[in-house]
Scaffold this active site. Structure first.
Site, PDB file in Angstrom:
ATOM      1  N   ASP A 128      -6.359   2.169   2.741  1.00  0.00           N
ATOM      2  CA  ASP A 128      -6.451   3.147   3.817  1.00  0.00           C
ATOM      3  C   ASP A 128      -7.915   3.334   4.230  1.00  0.00           C
ATOM      4  O   ASP A 128      -8.243   3.416   5.423  1.00  0.00           O
ATOM      5  CB  ASP A 128      -5.847   4.481   3.330  1.00  0.00           C
ATOM      6  CG  ASP A 128      -5.810   5.514   4.419  1.00  0.00           C
ATOM      7  OD1 ASP A 128      -5.134   5.280   5.439  1.00  0.00           O
ATOM      8  OD2 ASP A 128      -6.478   6.558   4.272  1.00  0.00           O
ATOM      9  N   LYS A 132      -9.969   2.313   7.899  1.00  0.00           N
ATOM     10  CA  LYS A 132     -10.873   3.165   8.677  1.00  0.00           C
ATOM     11  C   LYS A 132     -12.209   2.471   8.920  1.00  0.00           C
ATOM     12  O   LYS A 132     -12.800   2.603   9.997  1.00  0.00           O
ATOM     13  CB  LYS A 132     -11.085   4.496   7.943  1.00  0.00           C
ATOM     14  CG  LYS A 132      -9.815   5.346   7.911  1.00  0.00           C
ATOM     15  CD  LYS A 132      -9.987   6.588   7.058  1.00  0.00           C
ATOM     16  CE  LYS A 132      -8.668   7.363   6.940  1.00  0.00           C
ATOM     17  NZ  LYS A 132      -8.752   8.453   5.962  1.00  0.00           N
TER      18      LYS A 132
END
Lengths: 270, 270
Positions: A128, A132
């Site tokens: 995750d 980003k």
């Protein structure tokens, strides 16, 4: 179109919508960090359609991260590096992890508090955070993809394949290696933080790092995110944005500010 | 019109320009923190003319301070408090002031480095910081004026009236009282920082405060500014923007990003 899903299938429709004159706003990280070819198709569609894709909430939820990067670049600054703590879950775990209780106990506590995904491996894998970082890189014009990020996951290989319940039962296998990392860091007067880094050469990594105790990343509050932009103008002292980077309310605020800015660019008086 | 003066006389023209359809962008703090009646005339003129007044660079130069506050409020958040270190000069002085040399020696050093105004009383009076606080308050819809801010100046009354050279010669009169403040702070395990505060009740102050050593404001780098927004959404952990808040290049960047955003709102494709 406001896509509040986390779906890749919806993201496949973006290029078509944008080419047809429909603006798109989304907090969907999968859409922005997906295959580079899709990203290129989206860029071409925006040009063809005269449309915008806005996605402030993909990084840091309501924190002004994407817009700040955009403003720096649009006004002619040059990116040297981006560093940050981009996961509130991992921030909380390493802010709390001081050796007084095993790492697995903190993971269990975080899960009970709703800070982790139902399967904490989704947080601990680092993917995750890597997504980003890919989104920030692409915003800066760097053709980075997920495969290009060196990701240090925190789940040992033996625990990766099993089902969720088996993983949760085996959680204490994380403890001994993590305790060793903590001990090494402490011996050097450092703290452990899970840090994302993007260099101006495009080199990108996501890893657990020992940082000096007076580092800006060592003093975060609980689940805070922090993003540090080093640029030509902000070379000696970086520009820093910090605060809670997850949660429904602040994510909605990020989406809403995109919507207001889009409306303003279409002539709305705010 | 881009007003890069620091002139009150130019600011008196804003309402006329805005009413006539001319947008205004400025880093001029005097213009925004001046008499409340002028501010009201400007607001009315903007409505009449359908024009915008943008002033990101009035607080923190290129740091995204005003825009972040605007986005919070525009998306329906409510301001509870703003706190910050809004003077790079005072940040530097108190980051460096540890008792190893007298305060006056640091003021002389800061002046030699070009960190202070030619007359350091302009920085030490706190009025520049108070102006920035007024600008933030007004942006949040609070009818605050400079007279309403409780300002703790750092220049003793005896040194206020004299001319510049006499003041510079008498600088060491600052030392004894400041050393006492430092000693008191240290006895309580605190550090001294010059802090601006605006409460949700509109109460506003600018003063030298003892802060705990682990406070976010205690770990700034050199001349960094920091602004901390506490809002309904960011109540437990505030939203923080930090970085160098002065200098020609980053101030120009703040003005330029205002210009680009204005152009976008007029239909320009960026």
């Amino acid at each position: 179109m406001i896509d509040c899903s986390a779906s890749d299938a919806v993201a496949d429709r973006y290029a078509g919508w944008l080419a047809a004159g429909i603006h798109v706003i989304t907090p969907n990280k999968h859409a922005l960090a997906g295959p580079w070819a899709r990203r290129e198709a989206i860029t071409a569609a925006q040009r063809a359609g005269g449309t915008r894709l806005r996605h402030e909430a993909t990084v840091g939820a309501g924190l002004p991260v994407i817009q700040t990067l955009r403003d720096l670049l649009d006004t002619g600054d040059e990116l040297i590096a981006v560093e940050g703590i981009l996961s509130g879950t991992l921030a909380w775990l390493f802010n709390r992890y001081d050796g007084s209780q095993p790492f697995s106990a903190l993971v269990r506590e975080a899960r009970a508090l709703g800070y982790t995904e139902p399967d904490p491996r989704e947080d601990l894998s680092g993917m995750d955070v890597a997504r980003k970082l890919v989104i920030l890189a692409r915003e800066a014009g760097i053709a980075l993809s997920l495969e290009d990020v060196r990701v240090e996951g925190l789940v040992p290989p033996a625990l990766q394949g099993m089902d969720r319940e088996a993983f949760l039962a085996a959680l204490d296998q994380l403890d001994a290696p993590m305790a060793q990392r903590l001990q090494q860091a402490r011996a050097a007067n450092k703290v452990l933080r899970y840090v994302a880094r993007l260099g101006h050469d495009g080199g990108a990594s996501v890893s657990l790092l020992p940082l000096p105790a007076d580092h800006a990343f060592a003093h975060l509050r609980l689940t805070d995110n922090i993003v540090q932009f080093t640029t030509r103008r902000y070379r000696d002292n970086p520009l820093i944005v910090q605060g809670p980077g997850a949660g429904p309310e602040v994510t909605a605020a990020g989406v809403f500010s995109d919507l207001l800015r889009l409306a303003a660019s279409l002539g709305a008086r705010l």
